[in-house]
Design an enzyme around this catalytic site. Structure first.
Site, PDB file in Angstrom:
ATOM      1  N   ASP A  79       0.817  -1.217   0.000  1.00 33.53           N
ATOM      2  CA  ASP A  79       0.000   0.000   0.000  1.00 33.53           C
ATOM      3  C   ASP A  79       0.852   1.270   0.000  1.00 33.53           C
ATOM      4  OD1 ASP A  79       0.928  -0.461   2.574  1.00 33.53           O
ATOM      5  OD2 ASP A  79      -1.053  -0.717   3.464  1.00 33.53           O
TER       6      ASP A  79
ATOM      7  N   ASN B  39      -7.788  -2.460  14.250  1.00 35.45           N
ATOM      8  CA  ASN B  39      -9.183  -2.782  13.923  1.00 35.45           C
ATOM      9  C   ASN B  39      -9.288  -3.997  12.992  1.00 35.45           C
ATOM     10  OD1 ASN B  39      -8.265  -1.744  11.534  1.00 35.45           O
ATOM     11  ND2 ASN B  39      -9.635   0.029  11.472  1.00 35.45           N
TER      12      ASN B  39
ATOM     13  N   HIS C 213      -7.533  -4.405  10.148  1.00 38.75           N
ATOM     14  CA  HIS C 213      -7.282  -4.159   8.721  1.00 38.75           C
ATOM     15  C   HIS C 213      -5.987  -4.834   8.274  1.00 38.75           C
ATOM     16  CE1 HIS C 213      -5.080  -0.229   9.869  1.00 38.75           C
ATOM     17  NE2 HIS C 213      -4.202  -0.850   9.120  1.00 38.75           N
TER      18      HIS C 213
ATOM     19  N   GLU D 262      -9.733  -1.574   5.088  1.00 32.27           N
ATOM     20  CA  GLU D 262     -10.353  -1.210   6.353  1.00 32.27           C
ATOM     21  C   GLU D 262     -11.641  -2.015   6.565  1.00 32.27           C
ATOM     22  OE1 GLU D 262      -8.965   0.583   8.549  1.00 32.27           O
ATOM     23  OE2 GLU D 262      -8.399   2.590   7.894  1.00 32.27           O
TER      24      GLU D 262
HETATM   25  C1  GLP Z   1      -0.673   0.506   8.505  1.00 34.10           C
HETATM   26  C2  GLP Z   1      -0.346  -0.361   7.290  1.00 34.10           C
HETATM   27  C3  GLP Z   1      -0.589  -1.825   7.545  1.00 34.10           C
HETATM   28  C4  GLP Z   1       0.026  -2.226   8.871  1.00 34.10           C
HETATM   29  C5  GLP Z   1      -0.600  -1.418   9.977  1.00 34.10           C
HETATM   30  C6  GLP Z   1      -0.083  -1.796  11.362  1.00 34.10           C
HETATM   31  O1  GLP Z   1      -1.988   0.879   8.586  1.00 34.10           O
HETATM   32  N1  GLP Z   1      -1.078   0.029   6.143  1.00 34.10           N
HETATM   33  O2  GLP Z   1      -0.049  -2.583   6.477  1.00 34.10           O
HETATM   34  O3  GLP Z   1      -0.177  -3.599   9.086  1.00 34.10           O
HETATM   35  O4  GLP Z   1      -0.296  -0.064   9.729  1.00 34.10           O
HETATM   36  O5  GLP Z   1       1.040  -1.048  11.667  1.00 34.10           O
HETATM   37  P1  GLP Z   1       1.962  -1.225  12.917  1.00 34.10           P
HETATM   38  O6  GLP Z   1       2.836  -2.395  12.598  1.00 34.10           O
HETATM   39  O7  GLP Z   1       2.742   0.046  13.009  1.00 34.10           O
HETATM   40  O8  GLP Z   1       1.082  -1.468  14.083  1.00 34.10           O
END
Ligand code: GLP
Length: 244
Positions: free
Chosen positions: A72, A141, A143, A148
């Site tokens: 992404d 959440n 995702h 989402e």
């Molecule tokens: C973002 C990314 C996700 C990732 C998520 C969790 O939203 N788009 O791909 O899994 O963050 O991030 P973190 O590892 O910082 O908790």
């Protein structure tokens, strides 16, 4: 242990999670040097990338023939923006290993025609022959990538408005929440699902809680990670240790 079809590995520390996950990616590269690696951002995989950089510097693995496909990117941030996912990947992995620039794929958050970029990106993944192993994190959440919670699963790369909770969670990387982009480009659920193998890493009790809810319940687009229940080859490595 298994939770439904999911290989669930719970380890004590973030270091151990990072080491095990890096070993899995490293053995993929050793077995198939021209692998298509699906890569992820977020704070969770940083330790894993550090281990891969070490292994590459030690000559144990090489990315010279590998291709990468990232999940992404924020809409409106280009590679020079320190919070863009392209910048993150350069900073944490690409600049420190021997991957070739032309083999790096990340959705272009600054593309002039965002809809065309989404079509191009999903087609690119197919053109590469699909992802061999897809690394995933998970949002609080549930995702995955930026898919989402929603009332339906969206299959292919698309633009998605970010929920307030995700913007708040990601605000820690920006100077203020106003700077967090309001939308992102994300690989869709089918793009992710078509990977031959999926490796999800998560740390902290909150993440373990949402993953258990997803894997012990029904498949529900309101908890997007629950779709992994249908995938034949998923490994999840978790640790209750929160980020430092
Ligand atoms: C973002 C990314 C996700 C990732 C998520 C969790 O939203 N788009 O791909 O899994 O963050 O991030 P973190 O590892 O910082 O908790």
């Amino acid at each position: 242990m298994k939770i439904n079809n999911i290989n669930w590995i719970c380890v004590e520390t973030y270091e151990e999670m990072s080491r095990l996950a890096a070993e899995k990616l490293a053995s993929q590269l050793k077995n198939k040097p021209d692998s298509v690696l699906g890569l992820a951002t977020g704070s969770t995989p940083i330790g894993l990338y550090q281990n891969l950089v070490k292994a590459c510097r030690a000559g144990e693995i090489s990315f010279a023939d590998a291709k990468s496909v990232n999940l992404d990117e924020y809409v409106g941030l280009d590679a020079s923006h320190p919070q863009s996912y392209r910048y993150f990947m350069n900073d944490n992995l690409f600049s420190h290993v021997d991957i070739k620039e032309e083999n790096i794929n990340i959705p272009q958050g600054c593309a002039e025609d965002i809809a065309a970029e989404c079509v191009r990106y999903s087609a690119k993944i197919r053109e590469l022959g699909g992802v061999d192993i897809q690394l995933l994190g998970v949002g609080n959440n549930g995702h995955i990538a930026f898919n989402e919670p929603c009332d339906r699963f969206i299959g292919r790369t698309h633009e998605v408005p970010l929920t307030e909770s995700t913007r708040e969670a990601n605000a820690r990387f920006f100077d203020s929440i106003d700077e967090v982009p309001k939308s992102a480009l994300t690989m869709g659920i089918a793009d992710i699902f078509e990977a031959k193998e999926i490796l999800l890493v998560a740390n902290g009790e909150k993440k373990i809680e949402i993953l258990k809810k997803a894997f012990e319940g029904d498949i529900d687009p309101d908890i997007p990670v629950s779709i992994l229940l249908l995938h034949p080859n998923v490994t999840v490595i978790v640790t209750p240790e929160a980020s430092k």
